[in-house]
Design an enzyme around this catalytic site. Sequence first.
Site, PDB file in Angstrom:
ATOM      1  N   GLU A  31       0.854  -1.190   0.000  1.00 15.13           N
ATOM      2  CA  GLU A  31       0.000   0.000   0.000  1.00 15.13           C
ATOM      3  C   GLU A  31       0.888   1.236   0.000  1.00 15.13           C
ATOM      4  O   GLU A  31       1.794   1.341   0.811  1.00 15.13           O
ATOM      5  CB  GLU A  31      -0.905  -0.021   1.247  1.00 15.13           C
ATOM      6  CG  GLU A  31      -1.610   1.278   1.557  1.00 15.13           C
ATOM      7  CD  GLU A  31      -2.461   1.824   0.404  1.00 15.13           C
ATOM      8  OE1 GLU A  31      -3.261   1.058  -0.161  1.00 15.13           O
ATOM      9  OE2 GLU A  31      -2.310   3.011   0.074  1.00 15.13           O
ATOM     10  N   THR A  40     -10.440   5.782  -1.806  1.00 16.19           N
ATOM     11  CA  THR A  40     -11.904   5.792  -1.932  1.00 16.19           C
ATOM     12  C   THR A  40     -12.589   5.358  -0.628  1.00 16.19           C
ATOM     13  O   THR A  40     -13.629   5.896  -0.248  1.00 16.19           O
ATOM     14  CB  THR A  40     -12.299   4.828  -3.075  1.00 16.19           C
ATOM     15  OG1 THR A  40     -11.614   5.246  -4.258  1.00 16.19           O
ATOM     16  CG2 THR A  40     -13.793   4.824  -3.326  1.00 16.19           C
ATOM     17  N   HIS A  49     -25.731  -1.341   0.893  1.00 14.19           N
ATOM     18  CA  HIS A  49     -26.927  -1.255   0.040  1.00 14.19           C
ATOM     19  C   HIS A  49     -27.708  -2.562   0.051  1.00 14.19           C
ATOM     20  O   HIS A  49     -27.148  -3.632   0.291  1.00 14.19           O
ATOM     21  CB  HIS A  49     -26.505  -0.935  -1.400  1.00 14.19           C
ATOM     22  CG  HIS A  49     -25.957   0.454  -1.561  1.00 14.19           C
ATOM     23  ND1 HIS A  49     -26.766   1.545  -1.744  1.00 14.19           N
ATOM     24  CD2 HIS A  49     -24.682   0.919  -1.555  1.00 14.19           C
ATOM     25  CE1 HIS A  49     -26.006   2.630  -1.853  1.00 14.19           C
ATOM     26  NE2 HIS A  49     -24.738   2.272  -1.729  1.00 14.19           N
ATOM     27  N   SER A 336     -19.453   2.328  -6.596  1.00 15.05           N
ATOM     28  CA  SER A 336     -20.627   1.920  -5.838  1.00 15.05           C
ATOM     29  C   SER A 336     -21.414   0.853  -6.602  1.00 15.05           C
ATOM     30  O   SER A 336     -21.562   0.976  -7.810  1.00 15.05           O
ATOM     31  CB  SER A 336     -21.529   3.144  -5.618  1.00 15.05           C
ATOM     32  OG  SER A 336     -22.688   2.764  -4.952  1.00 15.05           O
ATOM     33  N   CYS A 399     -10.646  13.764  23.643  1.00 11.56           N
ATOM     34  CA  CYS A 399     -11.555  14.367  22.653  1.00 11.56           C
ATOM     35  C   CYS A 399     -12.936  14.455  23.289  1.00 11.56           C
ATOM     36  O   CYS A 399     -13.589  13.432  23.507  1.00 11.56           O
ATOM     37  CB  CYS A 399     -11.587  13.513  21.390  1.00 11.56           C
ATOM     38  SG  CYS A 399     -12.921  13.930  20.261  1.00 11.56           S
TER      39      CYS A 399
HETATM   40  O1  LIG Z   1     -23.793   7.825  -7.475  1.00  8.54           O
HETATM   41  P1  LIG Z   1     -23.631   6.353  -7.227  1.00  8.54           P
HETATM   42  O2  LIG Z   1     -24.645   5.524  -7.911  1.00  8.54           O
HETATM   43  O3  LIG Z   1     -22.228   5.907  -7.483  1.00  8.54           O
HETATM   44  O4  LIG Z   1     -23.967   6.078  -5.704  1.00  8.54           O
HETATM   45  C1  LIG Z   1     -23.219   6.555  -4.707  1.00  8.54           C
HETATM   46  C2  LIG Z   1     -23.806   5.988  -3.451  1.00  8.54           C
HETATM   47  O5  LIG Z   1     -24.437   6.925  -2.689  1.00  8.54           O
HETATM   48  C3  LIG Z   1     -22.742   5.323  -2.671  1.00  8.54           C
HETATM   49  O6  LIG Z   1     -23.232   4.622  -1.597  1.00  8.54           O
END
Ligand SMILES: O=P(O)(O)OC[C@H](O)CO
Length: 485
Positions: A31, A40, A49, A336, A399
Amino acid sequence: MYDVCIIGAGVIGSAIARELSRYDLNICWLEKSEDVACGTTKANSGIVHGGYDAKHGTLKGELSAKGNSMFKRLDKELSFGFAEIGSFVIGFDEDDEKEIKRLYENGLKNGARGLEIVDKEFISKKEPYINKEVKIGLYCKTAGIISPYEFAIALAENAVENGVILHLETEVVDINKEEKGFIIKTNRGNFTSKYVINAAGVHADDIARMVGINDFDITPRRGQYLLFDKEQGYLANSVIFQTPKNGTKGVLVTKTYHGNLLLGPSAEYIDDKGNIDTTKEVLEEILQTGKKSIPEVDGRKVITSFSGLRASSKNGDFIIEESEIKGFINVAAIDSPGLTSAPAIAVKVVDIVSNLGLQLKEKENFNPYRTPINRTENMSPEEINELIKKDPRYGRIICRCESVTEGEIIEALNRPIKVSTIDGIKRRVRATGGRCQGGFCTPRIIEIISRELNIPMEEIQKRNKGSNILVDRTKKAFEDYKGDC
Ligand SMILES: O=P(O)(O)OC[C@H](O)CO
């Protein structure tokens, strides 16, 4: 020679490393950043999801539904924190209704669980602050939230505890294919390995080009976000999407795992793989779009904004395959729902290397469990007292916003993956991640890191080389100053 070399320690590399660590293999893991989860992975929505959105028949469709079903067990083993709070796609008109029905059918085909088309009453009952104009929704009971970097750190720590050798700050500069495997050249010397797994996020195309693979490009798709004070967290009980348009799931409103309110992301194709700027116009658009879902969102309660880059490719699907170069496996274009799919992607990658002839013998001593850091925030007063009796440093709050003690910070510095940055501490115990964003506790944390790791304070970095906060002692600089005051 290593059996496998994994390039990239985001959530995908971490999931693969952990899955492969079940087997009797020599694995090295490279890395370029100073910590895992620095690309990311550290800046996205943190959503698990439901698996209904990605088109049936694609890798995304298959792996997001499978990945979703793996989170409860993973959380039991790794204790990173997963809350199955459910999600809504809300609709306001007939077009939205059609799309919601299509998503429902698509989800069933993908194998998504807990899907239901619901009416306004159902939505308002679960989400009292929803826009009163909402007409219909797709509810997914099994969707949830995690902290994406805490998930990746948990996978990575467990992989390392099970024998994977992680090299941080090790940047791959070239790769040569030899008869028996690969020579991977880095800024810290050469590594040789029979198999290479390319999980380098937005740089996966650059890594692939090093062995002569030119058939895909990664174009970063930037997502900007607004993070709100925890005091706004009550506005959303679940993850709330509007009906998707233009190839993006659009701006969501959600509570984060730690109770803040989060709005975003945008979806902007950009050229520069290092450009994580936020812009006033896009943040304003995100706020206004979010307000269409929850009108009471208060823009004055934003505590920070940030952006992350999705590793997108033209064809729109994940690329998970052995390449034309034997033994070189691309795990690329994981945008995503990549976070959701990560555990299922890892299982698929293990199948690929096994089919290519890598002998997979299960380790007798594989330990799937990880001991998390003591978090006093989640303990009863009695439990905290017990802890303080053993170690008084758990009684000293450093904190205040996120209620993190000195004991927790010291634990974060002594985990299986050693870190010495302020952000490394933040990603493990949340210190500096709260309302004041480190305004009060940063100097104390610098003192603790310096004392515990014996590093001069001026050398302590916020995130990576060159991000040190202190440069000198104010008084000393004044004394050394020879000019006129
Ligand atoms: O814009 P999208 O389809 O890549 O979705 C982004 C989502 O909110 C990620 O969880």
